[in-house]
Design an enzyme around this catalytic site. Structure first.
Site: not given
Ligand SMILES: *Cc1c(COP(=O)(O)O)cnc(C)c1O
Length: 469
Positions: A86
């Site tokens: 993110k």
């Molecule tokens: C947020 C996250 C996801 C999921 O991603 P999305 O965009 O919500 O589908 C998967 N793995 C990790 C480690 C995350 O932090």
């Protein structure tokens, strides 16, 4: 549509785009330029330079592509300041916001509200900390995040960051935040005091767009390494929760990247896998707390956006399913649409044992350490045809989910997340991600715990104390 923003037209990359040799920042410039048409070249360049540099990301190219075995590749997206993918979006989003506010001559102080089940909160805090004209308040479930996630948030510095534990679960936090956003009277009151509320969630276009870049970049890297010839097909596999990351891969496809298939990987909360197989989305089911907690989601908010694209912008249909989902928790798509979805998306899921087994076998066979989310994707890409390479999005550093990763690697049960970090380092020889190194010794700066019904008053109290010239 529930207020989701989608671009009116999806751009495509110039035909010779993939022949140019571009690094991450140059690729970001081209991709973001084509989508974020409100910004000029210089503005985007400033945002990119500020976000994607060595003080924030510990690899030259922001992301890294590693060969796993046969035709499996891992795209490491977790080299940013909080060890989660993110960061790639949340490091640049504050700069977008700053440019937009300046362009619109927006004078109000922005207060970002975030409800988090763990990763988003810290990534948003790191992105927005010390940004001028902005404050950020993060709510997380008091007993609902890992020790590492909790400490990561509690030790955040910055003069504009607020972290609040709520005595409830993630849904309570999310509902509480939504209520505050929906409180028009309060919004008006804030306007009068020159404040505005904003969110940083994944249905925000400024958040989604930067994620398209790394899929384009991954394709270029495969070209550079001679894994594919120009025009060669690739598959991408994405460990999925809210459907944001995989939606970005879909926009990369629409931009013109030769993508054959997107593999939507779920854990035991397999509402998406069931949907793509049966055409029925049904959130009325048991919710499991799993070892890949960032994928523990029963309402994937970005799915609607994808269905909007895939139904040729059929807004009546979208209203229908949005309504069905809100009233019955369920909706169905017809066979035609289901087949269209199937031509792009292949969906699957794996259980907890399979995740641990995959971490173990991949470590033994290749020496590579997977985190518990990435392992879901890697497991689903076992034994695929050798013709087309598959790139699995690696969404978190394995050190971040250390106790379960260690259990997968060696079957050791170690309850202390920090001891487990050390063990993984010893066994694998990997360097501990700097986001987690020394985390335990850092000063705790936030320790507020509140009841669910105190969320609004907490926001009010915080805002009352922000000096807003
Ligand atoms: C947020 C996250 C996801 C999921 O991603 P999305 O965009 O919500 O589908 C998967 N793995 C990790 C480690 C995350 O932090």
């Amino acid at each position: 549509m529930g207020g989701l923003f989608v671009p009116a037209t999806i751009p495509s990359l110039p035909p010779n785009f993939l022949e140019e040799e571009l690094n991450y920042k140059q690729t970001a410039q081209k991709v973001l330029e084509s989508f974020l048409t409100d910004f000029n070249k210089e503005e985007l360049q400033d945002c990119i330079q500020s976000a994607y540099n060595h003080t924030k990301f510990d690899v030259d190219d922001v992301v890294d592509l590693k060969h796993l075995d046969n035709n499996r590749w891992v795209l490491e997206l977790w080299h940013g300041p909080t060890a989660a993918f993110k960061d790639v979006a949340l490091q640049i989003m504050p700069y977008f916001m700053d440019v937009s506010k300046r362009k619109l001559k927006e004078q109000a102080h922005t207060v970002i509200l975030v409800a988090t089940s763990g990763d988003t909160g810290k990534a948003a805090l790191e992105g927005f900390k010390n940004c001028k004209g902005v404050s950020i308040i993060v709510f997380y479930p008091h007993e609902g995040v890992s020790e590492i996630q909790k400490l990561q948030m509690e030790t955040t510095d910055g003069n504009n960051t607020y972290v609040v534990a709520v005595k409830g679960n993630f849904d309570d936090c999310q509902t509480g935040v939504k209520k505050i956003f929906g409180d028009n009277g309060y919004a008006d009151e804030l306007r009068g005091k020159n404040f505005e509320l904003s969110s940083a969630n994944s249905i925000n276009w400024g958040r989604l767009c930067p994620q398209i870049v790394y899929y384009v970049r991954a394709y270029q890297m495969l070209l550079e390494r001679g894994v594919i010839a120009p025009g060669g097909m690739v598959d991408f596999c994405v460990p999925t929760g809210n459907f944001g990351n995989i939606l970005a891969a879909y926009y990369a496809l629409r931009l013109g990247i030769p993508i054959r298939q997107l593999i939507c990987a779920s854990n035991k909360n397999k509402v998406l896998a069931d949907f793509f197989t049966s055409g029925i989305y049904d959130k009325n089911r048991e919710f499991y707390k799993t070892i890949s907690p960032s994928m523990d989601i029963l309402i994937s908010s970005n799915l609607e956006r994808f269905l909007f694209e895939m139904s040729n912008h059929d807004s009546a249909f979208l209203r229908q399913i949005h309504n069905d989902l809100n009233t019955t928790g369920k909706f169905t798509v017809n066979n035609d649409l289901r087949n269209t979805l199937g031509s792009i998306i292949q969906a699957g899921w794996v259980d907890e044992n399979k995740i641990l087994e995959t971490i173990g076998s991949v470590f033994r066979d290749t020496g590579y350490v997977l985190d518990t989310h990435t392992a879901v994707g890697v497991a689903l890409c076992e034994g695929r045809d050798a013709e087309v390479p598959v790139v699995i999005a690696s969404t978190a550093s394995p050190f971040k989910f250390s106790t379960d990763v260690l259990r997968g690697m060696t079957q050791e049960n170690q309850a202390d997340e920090f001891v487990a970090i050390d063990r993984i380092r010893e066994i694998s020889g990997m360097t501990v991600h700097r986001a987690l190194h020394g985390l335990k010794e850092r000063q705790v700066r936030h320790n507020k715990v509140i009841q669910i019904d105190e969320m609004k008053s907490t926001v009010q109290e915080i805002i009352n104390n922000i000096s807003n010239p």
